[in-house]
Design a protein around this motif. Structure first.
Motif, mmCIF file in Angstrom:
data_model
loop_
_atom_site.group_PDB
_atom_site.id
_atom_site.type_symbol
_atom_site.label_atom_id
_atom_site.label_comp_id
_atom_site.label_asym_id
_atom_site.label_seq_id
_atom_site.Cartn_x
_atom_site.Cartn_y
_atom_site.Cartn_z
ATOM 1 N N VAL A 35 0.856 -1.183 0.000
ATOM 2 C CA VAL A 35 0.000 0.000 0.000
ATOM 3 C C VAL A 35 0.895 1.237 0.000
ATOM 4 O O VAL A 35 1.526 1.547 1.012
ATOM 5 C CB VAL A 35 -0.936 0.024 1.225
ATOM 6 N N PRO A 36 0.998 1.929 -1.122
ATOM 7 C CA PRO A 36 1.809 3.147 -1.152
ATOM 8 C C PRO A 36 1.147 4.252 -0.338
ATOM 9 O O PRO A 36 -0.080 4.274 -0.178
ATOM 10 C CB PRO A 36 1.860 3.508 -2.646
ATOM 11 N N GLY A 37 1.971 5.122 0.209
ATOM 12 C CA GLY A 37 1.435 6.196 1.043
ATOM 13 C C GLY A 37 2.081 7.531 0.756
ATOM 14 O O GLY A 37 3.116 7.609 0.085
ATOM 15 N N TRP A 38 1.462 8.581 1.280
ATOM 16 C CA TRP A 38 1.997 9.937 1.129
ATOM 17 C C TRP A 38 1.859 10.720 2.429
ATOM 18 O O TRP A 38 0.847 10.625 3.128
ATOM 19 C CB TRP A 38 1.264 10.700 0.027
ATOM 20 N N ASP A 39 2.898 11.480 2.730
ATOM 21 C CA ASP A 39 2.897 12.441 3.830
ATOM 22 C C ASP A 39 2.351 13.754 3.283
ATOM 23 O O ASP A 39 2.913 14.297 2.318
ATOM 24 C CB ASP A 39 4.346 12.648 4.302
ATOM 25 N N CYS A 40 1.297 14.264 3.880
ATOM 26 C CA CYS A 40 0.569 15.365 3.246
ATOM 27 C C CYS A 40 0.536 16.666 4.031
ATOM 28 O O CYS A 40 0.274 17.724 3.454
ATOM 29 C CB CYS A 40 -0.879 14.938 2.977
ATOM 30 N N HIS A 41 0.741 16.613 5.334
ATOM 31 C CA HIS A 41 0.691 17.844 6.127
ATOM 32 C C HIS A 41 2.072 18.492 6.184
ATOM 33 O O HIS A 41 3.036 17.975 5.644
ATOM 34 C CB HIS A 41 0.213 17.539 7.549
ATOM 35 N N GLY A 42 2.155 19.624 6.864
ATOM 36 C CA GLY A 42 3.457 20.202 7.146
ATOM 37 C C GLY A 42 3.752 21.489 6.403
ATOM 38 O O GLY A 42 3.033 21.916 5.497
ATOM 39 N N LEU A 43 4.854 22.076 6.802
ATOM 40 C CA LEU A 43 5.219 23.415 6.364
ATOM 41 C C LEU A 43 5.485 23.556 4.866
ATOM 42 O O LEU A 43 5.061 24.549 4.268
ATOM 43 C CB LEU A 43 6.436 23.880 7.158
ATOM 44 N N PRO A 44 6.200 22.633 4.196
ATOM 45 C CA PRO A 44 6.500 22.881 2.778
ATOM 46 C C PRO A 44 5.255 23.121 1.932
ATOM 47 O O PRO A 44 5.247 24.002 1.064
ATOM 48 C CB PRO A 44 7.234 21.606 2.354
ATOM 49 N N ILE A 45 4.200 22.352 2.181
ATOM 50 C CA ILE A 45 2.967 22.556 1.416
ATOM 51 C C ILE A 45 2.329 23.884 1.812
ATOM 52 O O ILE A 45 1.876 24.662 0.956
ATOM 53 C CB ILE A 45 2.001 21.381 1.642
ATOM 54 N N GLU A 46 2.305 24.164 3.106
ATOM 55 C CA GLU A 46 1.743 25.429 3.570
ATOM 56 C C GLU A 46 2.524 26.605 2.977
ATOM 57 O O GLU A 46 1.942 27.626 2.589
ATOM 58 C CB GLU A 46 1.778 25.472 5.101
ATOM 59 N N HIS A 47 3.832 26.448 2.884
ATOM 60 C CA HIS A 47 4.672 27.503 2.318
ATOM 61 C C HIS A 47 4.353 27.708 0.833
ATOM 62 O O HIS A 47 4.272 28.861 0.357
ATOM 63 C CB HIS A 47 6.142 27.132 2.493
ATOM 64 N N LYS A 48 4.154 26.609 0.091
ATOM 65 C CA LYS A 48 3.799 26.715 -1.330
ATOM 66 C C LYS A 48 2.498 27.489 -1.509
ATOM 67 O O LYS A 48 2.374 28.329 -2.408
ATOM 68 C CB LYS A 48 3.655 25.312 -1.932
ATOM 69 N N VAL A 49 1.532 27.203 -0.653
ATOM 70 C CA VAL A 49 0.249 27.890 -0.732
ATOM 71 C C VAL A 49 0.420 29.364 -0.405
ATOM 72 O O VAL A 49 -0.174 30.240 -1.058
ATOM 73 C CB VAL A 49 -0.773 27.221 0.211
ATOM 74 N N GLU A 50 1.241 29.675 0.600
ATOM 75 C CA GLU A 50 1.480 31.075 0.965
ATOM 76 C C GLU A 50 2.145 31.836 -0.179
ATOM 77 O O GLU A 50 1.806 32.996 -0.447
ATOM 78 C CB GLU A 50 2.335 31.148 2.223
#
Length: 951
Positions: free
Chosen positions: A97-112
Motif C-alpha cells: 500500500v503506497p502512502g503519502w505524507d501530506c501535512h506540514g510546512l513545505p505545502i503550507e509555504h507553497k500555498v502562501e
C-alpha cells in the motif's frame, strides 16, 4: 558447393524462430503492459490469490506530497517493488500500500507563496489539501510508470480523514501512557518557518559568526578569594567566557564551570582574570595581554559565586556542569542563556530556576522584544555588531574576530536556526511508563530486537536514541493534525476528561477532517466549563504523522499488519531516516505497544554522479527518472538499481545507464535464444521426463536449479546485486559461453521430434520458466513480455506464479551417468580449447572452429573422462573432429591453463557439409546427397535419425 546447394536443405533444419523481438523498444512497449495490469486488476488478483498464505508486510514510508519524483524516489520505490514481488514469488501474501505524507510546512509555504500569507486559516487548509492531492497524482503516475505494483486505487494519505482521526487516537494512546507533557524547553527554531523543527529537519552548513571573549566582573570578591585560598583579592577580578553567538549575551543568566577542571586566577595588571589553567597561555595571547597565575582552584570551589552581567544590572551565578569543555580557542567557562541552549537550560533548571524566571527576549520572527534595553526591535543577526560594540564600550570585550564554522540550518530555507525556549508539547524520553520502563529504555531494547540491513544501521540508530532529548511534537502552523487539548487557564493542566474528548474529536475529524477541531466551539465539548479553559491550536509535527502510520494505517485505513502488534516485517527508506521515519516510528511504537512497529529495517544510500558528487541542477548532473524511462525504459532503470550496491552511495549517469542497457541486452538476447529454440514445442505434448533427457541437458537444468537456490536466498536477504550478478553470469557463462553454443547443432540439425531435440527443448523450457521468474522482480516488463511468448498455457501475469518447481538435480558424481562434476570439468576443457582455437584463428591457421580439428593430449584420468563421450566430444568442443592422445605425446602442442591438457589445432582437409557445416570425411561419398555428411542424411525427414547419448 554453392548457396543453392545449401538452400535446398534449409527447410530440413529446425532454425530458431520467435516473435519476441531482439530490440525491446521499452519506452513504447512498457506502457502497454501497464494497461494490461490495469485491465487484469492485477493487484486485486494478487490479494485474492494470497488468501491463506503467510503474510509479508513491507510498510511504505510516505514520500512528501510536494514536487516531482527524483532519482532517489525511484530507487526507493524500485527496491520496495523488488522485495514485494520476490516475496510474492516465494509464496507469501505480500500486499503493498503506497502512502503519502501530506501535512506540514513545505505545502503550507507553497500555498502562501501562491496565494499570500494572510489567508483565513480554513481557506489555507483547503488550498493545502487541494495542492497535496495534485502533487500525489503526479507522483503516483511516475511511480506506476516505474512498474511498481501496489494498491494505487486506494493508497494511504495522511490527510485522509480516517488517517487524521487515527493519528489523534494514536496521540491519545501516548497521553494515556503518560508520555506526553507540556514544557518550556529550547527547541530548534526557524524564523522563516515560524515554528519548531524536528531534529531531522536540521542540517549543518558553514556560517560566518562573531567569535568574542567577554569578561563578567566579579560581584562577590570575598567568595572568589576564599575559593582560591586568598585572604582577599588584590585588584578587581572577572571571569572570561568565549562564544560565537553574541546575540545570546542579553539573555545570559549564569556561568558554567566544570567541577573537576583546575582554574587559574591570572594577574594581567589592571585586573585578575579567571580562566581554565590549561588555556591561560592561549587566552592571554588572544587577548593581547601578559600575566602570571596568582592562584589555582578546582571548579567545584567556584559553585554559586556571583558575577555581574557585562552591561545589564543583574547577576550571573556560577553553576557546575559536566558538559563544559576546555578546548583550544575557548576559556573553559561557558556563558549560560537557558532560553537558547539545551545544556544551559538543563543546568539552570537543575539549580531551581523556574520557567517564569527564564529570560526569552527573542520572538518567533527572530526579533528582540521591544522592551529589551539597547537592542529591542532588532533582528538578532543584525544586532550582533551592536552587542559587540556595547561590550567594547563597557570595557568587557576581551577579543573579537570573524570565524567560519559549521552551524545549524533549516533544511527547507537553508537559513540559520537557533535553539529557542518556547512552550511546546513533548514526548518524554525518560518518563516511566506503567511497566516501570522509560521510553528510551523500551526503544533501545527494541533496537536490539530488530534486524538491520545493512547491519551497521543498528549502532547508528542506537546512538541516536541513547543521546536524543525529549521529542517536541507541537508546531505552530495551520496545515496539520491538531493536538486536541484544553488547558485550564489558572493551572495550565489538561482537562480531566481529555482522553474521552480526544475520542469525540477523532470521530468528528473522521467525518469532517481536521477543520472539525479548528472550527469547534469549546462549549460543544466543555459546556459551562469552556470559560475556564484555553483551546490548544498547535498542530502535530509531521514526523508524528508518518511515525504513527503503524497505528492509523496498519490498524486503521489499511489493516495489513500481523496479529501481534501489529508489526510490519520491514520498513525500508534512505539512510537519513535513521533520524526520521525509522526514529519517530520506533518511539511511537514503543510508547503505544511496547515494541518497534517493524521486525527489520533496510536502508539504502543516496544517488550521486559518476564522480561521487551530489545531484545538482546547477552542476548539471541530475538524472531524472522520467527522462530515463522515456529514452531507455523503466526496466533499464530497475536493472541499474539491482546492479548497484545500495548500502552505500549509488552512482548514476548517462554512461552508467548505457552500460546497464548493454547488460540488459545480454539477458534479453539469452531469453530470445531460449524462446526462438522453443519454436514448435508444446509442453503438454513434447516435455520429456528427467530420466529421458540427455546428460548435458540434465546438467543445464541442474545448473539452473543450483542458481535458483542462490537467487532465492539473495532475494530473501535483499542482496539484489547478487541476483543481478549471478543471473547475468549464468546468461554469459553457463548458457552463452557453453550450453547454448553446444546445443545449436543438435537443436538445428536433428529431426524435429527426435529425442535429442526434444531433450534439448525440454531443458530450454525449464530454464526459461525459471529465468523468467528470477528476473521478474527486477525486469518486470520484460518478464511479462517473455511470459507472453513462452509456449503452452500461460498465466495472465508472471506475478500470479511462484518460483518454478520443475527443475531437477543431477548427481555430483555418478558411475552410471555423467554427473555434475564431469560437466563442470568439460566446461573448463572447452574454455581451454576455445583459447587455442582463437589463437589459431589469429594465426590464420583455421577460419573457424568447425573448419578445425583438434588433438587433445590429456593425463590418464582426463583422457578416460573425455573418451566417455566418444564422437560426441566434437559437438561439445564445436570442432569437426577430436583426436585423443596421452599427455606424454604432446610434444610442442599448445599449453593451456589446465596442467593435464595440451592442444594441437590444425585445419581439416575434409569437405564441408552444407547442412551442418562440419568438415567430414564422408562428404561427397553419398550419391543422392553429395554435399551432405552421413549424419545429416540420417537427420533428413525420411532418414532413420541420429542418436545422441550425452550431448
Amino acid at each position: 558447393m554453392t548457396d543453392k546447394n545449401s538452400d535446398q536443405y534449409k527447410a530440413t533444419l529446425n532454425l530458431p524462430e520467435t516473435s519476441f523481438p531482439m530490440r525491446g523498444m521499452l519506452p513504447k512497449q512498457e506502457p502497454k503492459r501497464l494497461e494490461k495490469w490495469q485491465q487484469l486488476d492485477l493487484y486485486a488478483q494478487l490479494r485474492k490469490q494470497g488468501e491463506g498464505r503467510p503474510k509479508f508486510v513491507l510498510h511504505d514510508g510516505p514520500p512528501y506530497a510536494n514536487g516531482n519524483i527524483h532519482i532517489g524516489h525511484a530507487v526507493n520505490k524500485i527496491i520496495k517493488d523488488f522485495i514485494v514481488k520476490s516475496r510474492t514469488l516465494a509464496g507469501f501474501d505480500a500486499p503493498y500500500v503506497p502512502g503519502w505524507d501530506c501535512h506540514g510546512l513545505p505545502i503550507e509555504h507553497k500555498v502562501e507563496v501562491t496565494h499570500g500569507k494572510n489567508l483565513p486559516a480554513d481557506k489555507a487548509r483547503d488550498l493545502c489539501r487541494e495542492y497535496a492531492g495534485e502533487q500525489i497524482k503526479g507522483q503516483m503516475q511516475d511511480f506506476v510508470r516505474l512498474g511498481v505494483i501496489g494498491d494505487w486505487q486506494k493508497p494511504y494519505r495522511t490527510m485522509d480523514f480516517t488517517n487524521e482521526a487515527g493519528e489523534i487516537r494514536a496521540l491519545a494512546e501516548m497521553v494515556k501512557g503518560g508520555f506526553v507533557f507540556k514544557g518550556l524547553k529550547p527547541v530548534n527554531w526557524c524564523f522563516d518557518c515560524g515554528s519548531a523543527l524536528a531534529e531531522a529537519e536540521v542540517e549543518y552548513a558553514d556560517k560566518q559568526s562573531d567569535a568574542i571573549d567577554v569578561a563578567f566582573p566579579c560581584e562577590d570578591e570575598q567568595a572568589l578569594a576564599k575559593a582560591f585560598q586568598l585572604d582577599q583579592l588584590p585588584k578587581p577580578a572577572a571571569v572570561v567566557i568565549w562564544t560565537t553567538t553574541p546575540w545570546t549575551i542579553p539573555a545570559n543568566q549564569a556561568l558554567n564551570v566544570h567541577p573537576e577542571f583546575t582554574y587559574a586566577l591570572v594577574d594581567t595588571g589592571d585586573r585578575l582574570l579567571l580562566l581554565a589553567e590549561p588555556l591561560v597561555e592561549s587566552c592571554l595571547e588572544r587577548f593581547g595581554l601578559e600575566g602570571e597565575i596568582l592562584a589555582r582552584a578546582q571548579g567545584d570551589q567556584l559553585d554559586k559565586i556571583n558575577f555581574r552581567h557585562p552591561f545589564y544590572d543583574r547577576l550571573s551565578p556560577v553553576y557546575l556542569a559536566d558538559y563544559v569543555e576546555a578546548e583550544v580557542g575557548s576559556t573553559g567557562i561557558v556563558h549560560s542563556a537557558p532560553a537558547y541552549g539545551m545544556d544551559d537550560f538543563n543546568t539552570c533548571r537543575a539549580e531551581g530556576m523556574s520557567f517564569d524566571d527564564i529570560l526569552s527576549p527573542v520572538q518567533s520572527n527572530g526579533v528582540y522584544s521591544e522592551d529589551l534595553p539597547y537592542f529591542g526591535g532588532q533582528m538578532i543577526w543584525k544586532a550582533n555588531p551592536q552587542i559587540v560594540e556595547k561590550l567594547s564600550e563597557s570595557g568587557n570585550l576581551m577579543a573579537h574576530k570573524k570565524i567560519t564554522h559549521s552551524y545549524m540550518h533549516c533544511w527547507r530555507h537553508k537559513t540559520p536556526v537557533i535553539y529557542r525556549a518556547t512552550a511546546q508539547w513533548f514526548v518524554g524520553m525518560d518518563i516511566q511508563g506503567t511497566d516501570g520502563k522509560t521510553l528510551r529504555e523500551k526503544a533501545l531494547a527494541g533496537i536490539e530486537q530488530t534486524q538491520f540491513y545493512p547491519d551497521w544501521g543498528q549502532a547508528r540508530l542506537h546512538s541516536m536514541i541513547a543521546n536524543r532529548p525529549d521529542w517536541c511534537i507541537s508546531r505552530q502552523r495551520n496545515w496539520g493534525v491538531p493536538l486536541p487539548f484544553f488547558l485550564h487557564k489558572a493551572t495550565g493542566e489538561l482537562h480531566p476528561n481529555t482522553l474521552e474528548m480526544m475520542e469525540k474529536v477523532a470521530q468528528k475529524v473522521e467525518a469532517e477532517g481536521i477543520d472539525a477541531w479548528f472550527q469547534l466551539p469549546a462549549e460543544e465539548l466543555l459546556g459551562e466549563e469552556a470559560k475556564d479553559y484555553d483551546k490548544v491550536m498547535d498542530t502535530l509535527d509531521v514526523w508524528f504523522d508518518s511515525g504513527t502510520t503503524h497505528w492509523h494505517v496498519l490498524r486503521g485505513s489499511h489493516p495489513l499488519g500481523h496479529n501481534e502488534g501489529p508489526r510490519a516485517d520491514l520498513y525500508l527508506e534512505g539512510s537519513d531516516q535513521h533520524r526520521g521515519w525509522f526514529h519517530s516510528s520506533l518511539l511511537t511504537g514503543c510508547a503505544i505497544d511496547g515494541h518497534p512497529p517493524y521486525r527489520s529495517l533496510l536502508t539504502h544510500g543516496f544517488t550521486v554522479d559518476a564522480q561521487g558528487r551530489k545531484m545538482s541542477k546547477s552542476v548539471g548532473n541530475v538524472v531524472a527518472p522520467q527522462e530515463v524511462m522515456d529514452k531507455l525504459g523503466a526496466d533499464i532503470l530497475r536493472l541499474w538499481v539491482s546492479s548497484t550496491d545500495y548500502s552505500g552511495e549509488m552512482a548514476v549517469s548517462d554512461d552508467i545507464l548505457k552500460r546497464t542497457a548493454d547488460s540488459y541486452r545480454r539477458i534479453r538476447n539469452t531469453s530470445r535464444f531460449l524462446l526462438s529454440n522453443l519454436n514448435g514445442f508444446d509442453p503438454k505434448r513434447d516435455l520429456l521426463p528427467a530420466d529421458q533427457l540427455l546428460s548435458l541437458d540434465r546438467w543445464a537444468v541442474d545448473a539452473a536449479l543450483r542458481l535458483q537456490e542462490k537467487v532465492k536466498a539473495a532475494y530473501d536477504s535483499y542482496r539484489f546485486l547478487d541476483v543481478y550478478q549471478q543471473v547475468h553470469h549464468f546468461c554469459v557463462k553457463e548458457l552463452g559461453g557453453f550450453y547454448l553454443d553446444v546445443i545449436k547443432d543438435r537443436q538445428y540439425t536433428m529431426q524435429t521430434d527426435s529425442r535429442g531435440r526434444r531433450s534439448c527443448q525440454t531443458a530450454l523450457y525449464h530454464i526459461a520458466e525459471a529465468l523468467i521468474r528470477w528476473v521478474a522482480p527486477i525486469l518486470s516488463f520484460t518478464a511479462e513480455e517473455i511470459n507472453e511468448h513462452l509456449p503452452g498455457e500461460r498465466p495472465e501475469s508472471i506475478f500470479l506464479t511462484t518460483w518454478y518447481e520443475g527443475l531437477f538435480a543431477l548427481p555430483e558424481n555418478s558411475s552410471e551417468d555423467l554427473g555434475r562434476d564431469y560437466w563442470e570439468q568439460l566446461v573448463e576443457v572447452k574454455d581451454a580449447v576455445n583459447k587455442c582455437l582463437e589463437d589459431a584463428r589469429n594465426e590464420k591457421l583455421v577460419k573457424g572452429s568447425l573448419s578445425a580439428e583438434v588433438t587433445l593430449f590429456a593425463s590418464p584420468a582426463l583422457l578416460a573422462d573425455l573418451e566417455r563421450l566418444g564422437d560426441e566430444l566434437r559437438f561439445v568442443l564445436l570442432t569437426s573432429e577430436v583426436h585423443l592422445k596421452p599427455l606424454a605425446e604432446a610434444g610442442d602442442a599448445r599449453t593451456t591453463e589446465l596442467e593435464e591438457l595440451k592442444v594441437a589445432v590444425f585445419a581439416s582437409e575434409n569437405e564441408k557439409c552444407v547442412r551442418c557445416w562440419h568438415h567430414r570425411e564422408d562428404v561427397g561419398s553419398h550419391a543422392e546427397h553429395p554435399h551432405l555428411c552421413g549424419r545429416c542424411i540420417s537427420n533428413l525427414p525420411d532418414g532413420e535419425g541420429e542418436v545422441r547419448h550425452y550431448a
